[in-house]
Design a protein around this motif. Structure first.
Motif, PDB file in Angstrom:
ATOM      1  N   LYS A 195      -1.902  94.314 -21.434  1.00 23.00           N
ATOM      2  CA  LYS A 195      -1.471  92.958 -21.780  1.00 23.00           C
ATOM      3  C   LYS A 195      -0.398  92.480 -20.811  1.00 23.00           C
ATOM      4  O   LYS A 195      -0.438  91.346 -20.336  1.00 23.00           O
ATOM      5  N   GLU A 196       0.543  93.353 -20.498  1.00 22.99           N
ATOM      6  CA  GLU A 196       1.589  93.015 -19.533  1.00 22.99           C
ATOM      7  C   GLU A 196       0.994  92.800 -18.141  1.00 22.99           C
ATOM      8  O   GLU A 196       1.407  91.894 -17.419  1.00 22.99           O
ATOM      9  N   THR A 197       0.025  93.619 -17.788  1.00 25.51           N
ATOM     10  CA  THR A 197      -0.618  93.513 -16.484  1.00 25.51           C
ATOM     11  C   THR A 197      -1.385  92.202 -16.364  1.00 25.51           C
ATOM     12  O   THR A 197      -1.360  91.561 -15.306  1.00 25.51           O
ATOM     13  N   TRP A 198      -2.061  91.782 -17.416  1.00 26.45           N
ATOM     14  CA  TRP A 198      -2.798  90.513 -17.410  1.00 26.45           C
ATOM     15  C   TRP A 198      -1.850  89.358 -17.095  1.00 26.45           C
ATOM     16  O   TRP A 198      -2.133  88.532 -16.239  1.00 26.45           O
ATOM     17  N   ILE A 199      -0.723  89.310 -17.778  1.00 27.72           N
ATOM     18  CA  ILE A 199       0.248  88.230 -17.570  1.00 27.72           C
ATOM     19  C   ILE A 199       0.818  88.290 -16.162  1.00 27.72           C
ATOM     20  O   ILE A 199       0.971  87.259 -15.497  1.00 27.72           O
ATOM     21  N   GLN A 200       1.095  89.482 -15.685  1.00 25.67           N
ATOM     22  CA  GLN A 200       1.666  89.648 -14.354  1.00 25.67           C
ATOM     23  C   GLN A 200       0.678  89.207 -13.269  1.00 25.67           C
ATOM     24  O   GLN A 200       1.051  88.491 -12.340  1.00 25.67           O
ATOM     25  N   ILE A 201      -0.564  89.618 -13.385  1.00 24.36           N
ATOM     26  CA  ILE A 201      -1.568  89.301 -12.364  1.00 24.36           C
ATOM     27  C   ILE A 201      -1.988  87.838 -12.421  1.00 24.36           C
ATOM     28  O   ILE A 201      -2.080  87.165 -11.390  1.00 24.36           O
ATOM     29  N   MET A 202      -2.240  87.320 -13.606  1.00 26.67           N
ATOM     30  CA  MET A 202      -2.782  85.974 -13.741  1.00 26.67           C
ATOM     31  C   MET A 202      -1.711  84.896 -13.661  1.00 26.67           C
ATOM     32  O   MET A 202      -2.031  83.736 -13.402  1.00 26.67           O
ATOM     33  N   GLY A 203      -0.478  85.235 -13.913  1.00 29.21           N
ATOM     34  CA  GLY A 203       0.607  84.257 -13.815  1.00 29.21           C
ATOM     35  C   GLY A 203       0.839  83.507 -15.117  1.00 29.21           C
ATOM     36  O   GLY A 203       0.074  83.615 -16.080  1.00 29.21           O
ATOM     37  N   ASN A 204       1.909  82.726 -15.120  1.00 28.86           N
ATOM     38  CA  ASN A 204       2.295  81.999 -16.333  1.00 28.86           C
ATOM     39  C   ASN A 204       1.301  80.914 -16.721  1.00 28.86           C
ATOM     40  O   ASN A 204       1.130  80.620 -17.896  1.00 28.86           O
ATOM     41  N   GLY A 205       0.655  80.300 -15.756  1.00 33.60           N
ATOM     42  CA  GLY A 205      -0.310  79.244 -16.053  1.00 33.60           C
ATOM     43  C   GLY A 205      -1.442  79.732 -16.937  1.00 33.60           C
ATOM     44  O   GLY A 205      -1.787  79.109 -17.941  1.00 33.60           O
ATOM     45  N   VAL A 206      -2.026  80.853 -16.572  1.00 34.47           N
ATOM     46  CA  VAL A 206      -3.118  81.436 -17.369  1.00 34.47           C
ATOM     47  C   VAL A 206      -2.563  82.051 -18.647  1.00 34.47           C
ATOM     48  O   VAL A 206      -3.189  81.968 -19.704  1.00 34.47           O
ATOM     49  N   ALA A 207      -1.390  82.667 -18.562  1.00 37.68           N
ATOM     50  CA  ALA A 207      -0.784  83.309 -19.736  1.00 37.68           C
ATOM     51  C   ALA A 207      -0.529  82.297 -20.848  1.00 37.68           C
ATOM     52  O   ALA A 207      -0.653  82.633 -22.030  1.00 37.68           O
ATOM     53  N   ASN A 208      -0.193  81.061 -20.492  1.00 36.83           N
ATOM     54  CA  ASN A 208       0.041  80.024 -21.507  1.00 36.83           C
ATOM     55  C   ASN A 208      -1.221  79.676 -22.290  1.00 36.83           C
ATOM     56  O   ASN A 208      -1.142  79.257 -23.439  1.00 36.83           O
TER      57      ASN A 208
ATOM     58  N   TYR B 180     -11.344  92.168 -23.593  1.00 31.02           N
ATOM     59  CA  TYR B 180     -11.684  90.912 -24.252  1.00 31.02           C
ATOM     60  C   TYR B 180     -10.467  89.995 -24.186  1.00 31.02           C
ATOM     61  O   TYR B 180      -9.387  90.364 -24.648  1.00 31.02           O
ATOM     62  N   VAL B 181     -10.663  88.816 -23.605  1.00 28.64           N
ATOM     63  CA  VAL B 181      -9.569  87.857 -23.458  1.00 28.64           C
ATOM     64  C   VAL B 181      -9.978  86.555 -24.127  1.00 28.64           C
ATOM     65  O   VAL B 181     -10.993  85.953 -23.768  1.00 28.64           O
ATOM     66  N   ARG B 182      -9.193  86.131 -25.114  1.00 31.81           N
ATOM     67  CA  ARG B 182      -9.454  84.868 -25.805  1.00 31.81           C
ATOM     68  C   ARG B 182      -8.566  83.797 -25.186  1.00 31.81           C
ATOM     69  O   ARG B 182      -7.347  83.924 -25.159  1.00 31.81           O
ATOM     70  N   LEU B 183      -9.205  82.750 -24.678  1.00 27.51           N
ATOM     71  CA  LEU B 183      -8.497  81.654 -24.024  1.00 27.51           C
ATOM     72  C   LEU B 183      -8.634  80.382 -24.848  1.00 27.51           C
ATOM     73  O   LEU B 183      -9.650  80.161 -25.511  1.00 27.51           O
ATOM     74  N   THR B 184      -7.612  79.539 -24.800  1.00 28.19           N
ATOM     75  CA  THR B 184      -7.647  78.284 -25.549  1.00 28.19           C
ATOM     76  C   THR B 184      -8.231  77.141 -24.730  1.00 28.19           C
ATOM     77  O   THR B 184      -8.471  76.073 -25.285  1.00 28.19           O
ATOM     78  N   SER B 185      -8.491  77.350 -23.448  1.00 29.68           N
ATOM     79  CA  SER B 185      -9.013  76.303 -22.585  1.00 29.68           C
ATOM     80  C   SER B 185     -10.415  76.664 -22.100  1.00 29.68           C
ATOM     81  O   SER B 185     -10.609  77.678 -21.421  1.00 29.68           O
ATOM     82  N   ALA B 186     -11.381  75.831 -22.435  1.00 30.55           N
ATOM     83  CA  ALA B 186     -12.762  76.060 -22.009  1.00 30.55           C
ATOM     84  C   ALA B 186     -12.894  75.913 -20.492  1.00 30.55           C
ATOM     85  O   ALA B 186     -13.661  76.632 -19.855  1.00 30.55           O
ATOM     86  N   VAL B 187     -12.132  75.011 -19.914  1.00 31.21           N
ATOM     87  CA  VAL B 187     -12.172  74.790 -18.467  1.00 31.21           C
ATOM     88  C   VAL B 187     -11.662  76.037 -17.739  1.00 31.21           C
ATOM     89  O   VAL B 187     -12.270  76.499 -16.776  1.00 31.21           O
ATOM     90  N   LEU B 188     -10.566  76.594 -18.213  1.00 31.99           N
ATOM     91  CA  LEU B 188     -10.007  77.804 -17.614  1.00 31.99           C
ATOM     92  C   LEU B 188     -10.959  78.979 -17.793  1.00 31.99           C
ATOM     93  O   LEU B 188     -11.148  79.780 -16.880  1.00 31.99           O
ATOM     94  N   ARG B 189     -11.572  79.084 -18.949  1.00 30.65           N
ATOM     95  CA  ARG B 189     -12.532  80.157 -19.215  1.00 30.65           C
ATOM     96  C   ARG B 189     -13.681  80.106 -18.210  1.00 30.65           C
ATOM     97  O   ARG B 189     -14.089  81.116 -17.646  1.00 30.65           O
ATOM     98  N   GLU B 190     -14.183  78.912 -17.968  1.00 30.00           N
ATOM     99  CA  GLU B 190     -15.279  78.734 -17.014  1.00 30.00           C
ATOM    100  C   GLU B 190     -14.827  79.083 -15.594  1.00 30.00           C
ATOM    101  O   GLU B 190     -15.548  79.746 -14.850  1.00 30.00           O
TER     102      GLU B 190
END
Length: 98
Positions: free
Chosen positions: A34-47, A60-70
């Motif tokens: 979880k820490e690695t995901w935030i570190q690699i993807m940055g704050n923009g994706v982490a939000n 498994y990563v659940r995202l709130t943005s369909a555009v970002l998921r795509e």
């Protein structure tokens, strides 16, 4: 009373053997990924990241943005490679974006 050994052992080695003996590696990996995901993807994706879960070498990563998921779906192999490199071992082989 505990038995003392005359040889010196570093704290790192003691902790590693404790983790291995008590089979705690998978739990530690789940927290660290979880820490690695935030570190690699940055704050923009982490939000936009709602939940991260590791099951059977699948992240498994659940995202709130369909555009970002795509957008991230196009780089799944690169994400797997980056996370495994950061973790120092092959933890995942597949990323599922929800």
């Amino acid at each position: 009373m505990a038995k003392r050994f005359s040889e010196e052992v570093s704290i790192k080695e003691v902790l590693q053997s404790f983790v291995i003996q008590n089979k705690l590696e998978t739990g530690i990996d789940k927290v660290k990924i979880k820490e690695t995901w935030i570190q690699i993807m940055g704050n923009g994706v982490a939000n936009y990241t709602e939940a991260i879960e590791l099951k059977n070498k699948t992240l498994y990563v659940r995202l709130t943005s369909a555009v970002l998921r795509e957008e991230l779906s196009y780089g799944r192999e690169k994400i797997v490679k980056m996370i495994n490199e950061e973790m120092g071992k092959e933890i995942i082989n597949k990323v599922v974006l929800l």
